[in-house]
Design a protein around this motif. Structure first.
Motif, PDB file in Angstrom:
ATOM      1  N   ALA A  93      46.285  39.376  31.190  1.00  0.00           N
ATOM      2  CA  ALA A  93      47.087  38.566  32.015  1.00  0.00           C
ATOM      3  C   ALA A  93      46.415  37.711  33.321  1.00  0.00           C
ATOM      4  O   ALA A  93      46.545  36.720  33.577  1.00  0.00           O
ATOM      5  CB  ALA A  93      48.414  39.045  32.622  1.00  0.00           C
ATOM      6  N   LEU A  94      45.698  38.664  34.013  1.00  0.00           N
ATOM      7  CA  LEU A  94      45.005  38.336  35.203  1.00  0.00           C
ATOM      8  C   LEU A  94      44.092  37.373  34.707  1.00  0.00           C
ATOM      9  O   LEU A  94      43.722  36.111  35.531  1.00  0.00           O
ATOM     10  CB  LEU A  94      44.438  39.517  35.833  1.00  0.00           C
ATOM     11  CG  LEU A  94      45.298  40.333  36.559  1.00  0.00           C
ATOM     12  CD1 LEU A  94      44.962  41.693  37.016  1.00  0.00           C
ATOM     13  CD2 LEU A  94      45.804  39.732  37.797  1.00  0.00           C
ATOM     14  N   TRP A  95      43.110  37.370  33.780  1.00  0.00           N
ATOM     15  CA  TRP A  95      42.230  36.355  33.302  1.00  0.00           C
ATOM     16  C   TRP A  95      42.808  35.142  33.079  1.00  0.00           C
ATOM     17  O   TRP A  95      42.225  34.146  33.444  1.00  0.00           O
ATOM     18  CB  TRP A  95      41.397  37.062  32.231  1.00  0.00           C
ATOM     19  CG  TRP A  95      40.796  36.092  31.186  1.00  0.00           C
ATOM     20  CD1 TRP A  95      39.580  35.358  31.736  1.00  0.00           C
ATOM     21  CD2 TRP A  95      40.805  35.606  29.856  1.00  0.00           C
ATOM     22  NE1 TRP A  95      39.081  34.674  30.853  1.00  0.00           N
ATOM     23  CE2 TRP A  95      39.805  34.723  29.765  1.00  0.00           C
ATOM     24  CE3 TRP A  95      41.706  35.866  29.001  1.00  0.00           C
ATOM     25  CZ2 TRP A  95      39.572  34.072  28.532  1.00  0.00           C
ATOM     26  CZ3 TRP A  95      41.569  35.418  27.607  1.00  0.00           C
ATOM     27  CH2 TRP A  95      40.343  34.632  27.357  1.00  0.00           C
ATOM     28  N   PHE A  96      43.992  35.094  32.161  1.00  0.00           N
ATOM     29  CA  PHE A  96      44.629  33.841  32.115  1.00  0.00           C
ATOM     30  C   PHE A  96      44.985  33.208  33.180  1.00  0.00           C
ATOM     31  O   PHE A  96      44.775  31.760  33.482  1.00  0.00           O
ATOM     32  CB  PHE A  96      45.737  34.053  31.256  1.00  0.00           C
ATOM     33  CG  PHE A  96      45.477  34.234  29.754  1.00  0.00           C
ATOM     34  CD1 PHE A  96      45.020  33.255  29.141  1.00  0.00           C
ATOM     35  CD2 PHE A  96      45.863  35.349  29.095  1.00  0.00           C
ATOM     36  CE1 PHE A  96      44.599  33.171  27.743  1.00  0.00           C
ATOM     37  CE2 PHE A  96      45.741  35.447  27.745  1.00  0.00           C
ATOM     38  CZ  PHE A  96      44.980  34.252  26.944  1.00  0.00           C
ATOM     39  N   LEU A  97      45.604  33.896  34.489  1.00  0.00           N
ATOM     40  CA  LEU A  97      46.172  33.449  35.632  1.00  0.00           C
ATOM     41  C   LEU A  97      44.745  32.781  36.318  1.00  0.00           C
ATOM     42  O   LEU A  97      44.990  31.896  36.996  1.00  0.00           O
ATOM     43  CB  LEU A  97      46.783  34.433  36.225  1.00  0.00           C
ATOM     44  CG  LEU A  97      48.041  34.818  35.830  1.00  0.00           C
ATOM     45  CD1 LEU A  97      48.437  36.273  36.542  1.00  0.00           C
ATOM     46  CD2 LEU A  97      49.108  33.397  35.994  1.00  0.00           C
ATOM     47  N   ILE A  98      43.844  33.692  36.487  1.00  0.00           N
ATOM     48  CA  ILE A  98      42.616  33.058  37.304  1.00  0.00           C
ATOM     49  C   ILE A  98      42.230  31.861  36.694  1.00  0.00           C
ATOM     50  O   ILE A  98      41.618  30.994  37.371  1.00  0.00           O
ATOM     51  CB  ILE A  98      41.470  34.469  37.489  1.00  0.00           C
ATOM     52  CG1 ILE A  98      42.249  35.480  37.996  1.00  0.00           C
ATOM     53  CG2 ILE A  98      40.296  33.858  38.060  1.00  0.00           C
ATOM     54  CD1 ILE A  98      41.226  36.723  37.952  1.00  0.00           C
ATOM     55  N   THR A  99      41.913  31.912  35.167  1.00  0.00           N
ATOM     56  CA  THR A  99      41.319  30.950  34.605  1.00  0.00           C
ATOM     57  C   THR A  99      42.126  29.331  35.045  1.00  0.00           C
ATOM     58  O   THR A  99      41.619  28.525  35.243  1.00  0.00           O
ATOM     59  CB  THR A  99      41.245  31.012  33.057  1.00  0.00           C
ATOM     60  OG1 THR A  99      40.436  32.104  33.063  1.00  0.00           O
ATOM     61  CG2 THR A  99      40.701  29.717  32.608  1.00  0.00           C
ATOM     62  N   GLY A 100      43.513  29.616  34.696  1.00  0.00           N
ATOM     63  CA  GLY A 100      44.185  28.436  35.222  1.00  0.00           C
ATOM     64  C   GLY A 100      44.164  27.943  36.546  1.00  0.00           C
ATOM     65  O   GLY A 100      44.117  26.651  36.914  1.00  0.00           O
ATOM     66  N   LEU A 101      44.146  28.924  37.449  1.00  0.00           N
ATOM     67  CA  LEU A 101      44.060  28.564  38.691  1.00  0.00           C
ATOM     68  C   LEU A 101      42.518  27.991  39.291  1.00  0.00           C
ATOM     69  O   LEU A 101      42.245  26.934  40.110  1.00  0.00           O
ATOM     70  CB  LEU A 101      44.077  29.842  39.635  1.00  0.00           C
ATOM     71  CG  LEU A 101      45.331  30.388  39.689  1.00  0.00           C
ATOM     72  CD1 LEU A 101      45.438  31.632  40.742  1.00  0.00           C
ATOM     73  CD2 LEU A 101      46.546  29.314  40.553  1.00  0.00           C
ATOM     74  N   VAL A 102      41.477  28.441  38.489  1.00  0.00           N
ATOM     75  CA  VAL A 102      40.143  27.789  38.669  1.00  0.00           C
ATOM     76  C   VAL A 102      40.337  26.248  38.086  1.00  0.00           C
ATOM     77  O   VAL A 102      39.642  25.554  38.674  1.00  0.00           O
ATOM     78  CB  VAL A 102      39.219  28.533  38.117  1.00  0.00           C
ATOM     79  CG1 VAL A 102      37.812  27.917  38.094  1.00  0.00           C
ATOM     80  CG2 VAL A 102      38.951  29.905  38.898  1.00  0.00           C
ATOM     81  N   GLU A 103      40.865  26.230  37.021  1.00  0.00           N
ATOM     82  CA  GLU A 103      40.785  25.006  36.277  1.00  0.00           C
ATOM     83  C   GLU A 103      41.607  23.900  37.185  1.00  0.00           C
ATOM     84  O   GLU A 103      41.220  22.930  37.396  1.00  0.00           O
ATOM     85  CB  GLU A 103      41.534  25.036  34.747  1.00  0.00           C
ATOM     86  CG  GLU A 103      40.388  25.648  33.980  1.00  0.00           C
ATOM     87  CD  GLU A 103      39.236  24.682  33.512  1.00  0.00           C
ATOM     88  OE1 GLU A 103      38.996  23.504  33.827  1.00  0.00           O
ATOM     89  OE2 GLU A 103      38.118  25.502  33.301  1.00  0.00           O
ATOM     90  N   VAL A 104      42.870  24.190  37.629  1.00  0.00           N
ATOM     91  CA  VAL A 104      43.500  23.358  38.569  1.00  0.00           C
ATOM     92  C   VAL A 104      42.911  23.006  39.869  1.00  0.00           C
ATOM     93  O   VAL A 104      42.753  21.787  40.270  1.00  0.00           O
ATOM     94  CB  VAL A 104      44.874  23.945  38.858  1.00  0.00           C
ATOM     95  CG1 VAL A 104      45.774  23.223  40.175  1.00  0.00           C
ATOM     96  CG2 VAL A 104      45.878  24.145  37.496  1.00  0.00           C
ATOM     97  N   ALA A 105      42.271  24.036  40.685  1.00  0.00           N
ATOM     98  CA  ALA A 105      41.640  23.920  41.829  1.00  0.00           C
ATOM     99  C   ALA A 105      40.582  22.943  41.635  1.00  0.00           C
ATOM    100  O   ALA A 105      40.183  22.134  42.384  1.00  0.00           O
ATOM    101  CB  ALA A 105      41.210  25.217  42.408  1.00  0.00           C
TER     102      ALA A 105
END
Length: 152
Positions: A93-105
């Motif tokens: 779950a953390l991997w998905f969240l971090i990946t999404g945040l990095v992509e948006v940022a």
């Protein structure tokens, strides 16, 4: 034990170190310089572009290595019914969240840089990069708990 497990574990941990370290470096070392206007826009775009590639290549490495380890070390019941399994699912779950945040940022930053701006896109990307950095620390803590023998 599967002879491939040590290779998969090494790939998994190696990419995790590279990725989380890159996220933390961008959030804590590069972004503050961008917010102060102390870094060139092209240099910032290059750094963020590399972070995106590390994130994307890491995703493939994590799916392959983590999928192998989960398939050989866990059953559905042990993933959903044990402390170690819950840690593995938390990492996912953390991997998905971090990946999404990095992509948006990264997208926010790149679109602003493409428009010739620096501080405003850095400010817009800041909460996403900081969120990714904070969750990266949590991911490392979960990994440490998972690696602690006899804890669960």
């Amino acid at each position: 034990m599967d002879a491939l497990n040590p290779v998969m574990w090494s790939v998994h941990v190696g990419f995790a170190v590279l990725w989380t370290g890159s996220v933390l470096f961008v959030a804590l070392a590069v972004l503050p310089s961008a917010l102060r206007g102390q870094i060139d826009g092209d240099a910032l775009a290059g750094i963020v572009g590399r972070l995106r590639w590390i994130t994307r290549i890491g995703a493939v490495a994590f799916v392959v290595s983590g999928g192998h380890m989960a398939g050989t070390l866990y059953t559905f019941e042990s993933l959903t019914g044990s402390g170690r399994g819950h840690l593995v699912l938390s990492m996912l779950a953390l991997w998905f969240l971090i990946t999404g945040l990095v992509e948006v940022a990264s997208a926010k930053l790149r679109s602003g840089l493409d428009a010739g701006k620096l501080r405003e896109p850095a400010r817009d990307a800041k909460p996403f990069f900081y969120g990714a950095a904070g969750l990266s620390v949590v991911l490392l803590i979960v990994a440490g708990l998972l690696a602690t023998p006899g804890l669960f």
